[in-house]
Write an enzyme that holds these catalytic residues in place. Structure first.
Site, short mmCIF file in Angstrom:
data_model
loop_
_atom_site.label_atom_id
_atom_site.label_comp_id
_atom_site.label_asym_id
_atom_site.label_seq_id
_atom_site.Cartn_x
_atom_site.Cartn_y
_atom_site.Cartn_z
N CYS A 38 -2.64 -4.89 9.55
CA CYS A 38 -3.73 -4.33 8.75
C CYS A 38 -4.80 -5.39 8.49
O CYS A 38 -5.99 -5.08 8.41
CB CYS A 38 -3.19 -3.78 7.44
SG CYS A 38 -2.28 -2.23 7.61
N GLY B 231 0.80 -1.22 0.00
CA GLY B 231 0.00 0.00 0.00
C GLY B 231 0.83 1.27 0.00
O GLY B 231 0.53 2.22 -0.72
N CYS C 258 23.39 4.73 17.43
CA CYS C 258 24.05 5.95 16.97
C CYS C 258 24.50 6.87 18.10
O CYS C 258 25.07 7.92 17.83
CB CYS C 258 23.12 6.73 16.03
SG CYS C 258 21.76 7.59 16.88
N CYS D 64 21.69 5.90 22.68
CA CYS D 64 21.17 4.96 21.67
C CYS D 64 22.22 3.91 21.35
O CYS D 64 23.38 4.26 21.07
CB CYS D 64 20.77 5.72 20.41
SG CYS D 64 20.26 4.65 19.04
N SER E 140 -7.13 -9.35 -1.71
CA SER E 140 -7.32 -8.41 -0.60
C SER E 140 -6.39 -7.20 -0.68
O SER E 140 -6.59 -6.20 0.02
CB SER E 140 -7.10 -9.12 0.74
OG SER E 140 -5.75 -9.56 0.87
N ASN E 141 -5.36 -7.27 -1.53
CA ASN E 141 -4.44 -6.14 -1.70
C ASN E 141 -5.05 -5.01 -2.54
O ASN E 141 -4.63 -3.85 -2.43
CB ASN E 141 -3.15 -6.59 -2.38
CG ASN E 141 -2.39 -7.67 -1.65
OD1 ASN E 141 -1.76 -8.50 -2.28
ND2 ASN E 141 -2.43 -7.68 -0.33
N CYS F 28 18.53 8.46 14.85
CA CYS F 28 18.32 7.31 13.98
C CYS F 28 16.96 6.70 14.32
O CYS F 28 16.26 7.15 15.23
CB CYS F 28 19.44 6.28 14.14
SG CYS F 28 19.39 5.32 15.68
N GLN G 236 -7.64 -3.24 -2.75
CA GLN G 236 -8.36 -2.10 -2.19
C GLN G 236 -7.45 -0.91 -1.90
O GLN G 236 -7.89 0.23 -1.84
CB GLN G 236 -9.10 -2.58 -0.92
CG GLN G 236 -9.48 -1.53 0.10
CD GLN G 236 -8.51 -1.52 1.28
OE1 GLN G 236 -7.47 -2.16 1.26
NE2 GLN G 236 -8.87 -0.79 2.31
#
Length: 256
Positions: free
Chosen positions: A189, A41, A249, A246, A69-70, A173, A72
């Protein structure tokens, strides 16, 4: 560098007249290599708009096949594509849309063993996949390769978009944003649903930001997060801080 051909001048005329892009920016797009993770999508408008914009080389990565189903929301596909590998159908669209664009179709699942090779030589990576572990894998590889990452996600009536260049001292990042959890379980989804145009809006945003990373214009979007709520028709932009601790990074990374 070879100048733009008459066909390219006509094709990209609306870019070229923009002072922020111009002929120089269009040439940057022509020599750029963009890697698109996920031909679904979000990937559908990304692929279409980057091909139309004249990105010189597109690498499309997705191991899935087109399902009914994709259709749509994954508007790059037609009913006749059902059962076809997504990247094969998408690559055919790119070739029909713009013969000046070279396209590589990689029907593989991204993992830590192949990701560096898949993004090798990229000028920008656009991640529209629907798997959190894959997002972390792609983000870590883009950071290590110092390639700008455009990351987009959707669910139901909402979406988010971020641009990450975490190797820069003042820029976060992807892990600064999401943390260092090895996995994150959440509804898909397929379970929660998503209204089709949300993916189109986020994919179009992602294509815009990918172009911005190649031929800079306006304000730099790196380190910003766009949140879209289409139930309330509301858009917010947040500035994400860089996490000094982090593990990917930071200047004082924590132990993994």
């Amino acid at each position: 560098m070879t100048p733009l051909s008459p066909d390219e001048m006509a094709r990209y005329a609306r870019h070229i007249v923009l002072p922020e892009i111009g002929g120089t920016g269009q040439l940057r797009l022509r020599r750029a290599h963009a890697v698109v993770i996920g031909a679904g999508g979000i990937g559908s408008p990304v692929i279409q708009y980057l091909a139309a914009a004249g990105i010189g080389r597109l690498t499309l990565i997705d191991d899935d096949r087109v399902d009914a189903s994709n259709l749509q929301r994954q508007t790059i596909f037609a009913t006749t594509d059902i059962g076809t590998p997504k990247v094969a159908a998408a690559a055919a669209i790119v070739t029909r849309l713009n013969p000046h664009v070279a396209v590589d179709a990689c029907a593989v699942r991204v993992d830590r063993d192949n990701v560096r090779g898949l993004i090798d030589g990229a000028d920008v990576v656009i991640d529209g996949c629907d798997n959190f572990d894959t997002r972390l894998t792609v983000a870590d590889a883009a950071l290590a390769a110092r390639v700008p990452l455009v990351s987009a996600a959707v669910g139901r009536f909402e979406g988010q978009l971020g641009v990450f260049r975490g190797w820069e001292p003042s820029r976060p990042c992807y892990r600064c944003f999401v943390g260092d959890a090895p996995s994150r379980e959440g509804a898909t989804c397929a379970e929660e649903g998503v209204i089709g145009p949300v993916t189109g809006i986020l994919g179009s945003f992602a294509a815009l930001e990918a172009i911005r990373q190649i031929a800079p214009f306006g304000e730099d979007s790196a380190g910003k997060l766009v949140l879209i709520d289409l139930l309330a028709l509301r858009l917010r932009t947040l500035t994400l801080p860089k996490d000094p601790g982090c593990p990917a990074c930071g200047t004082s990374p924590r132990d993994p």
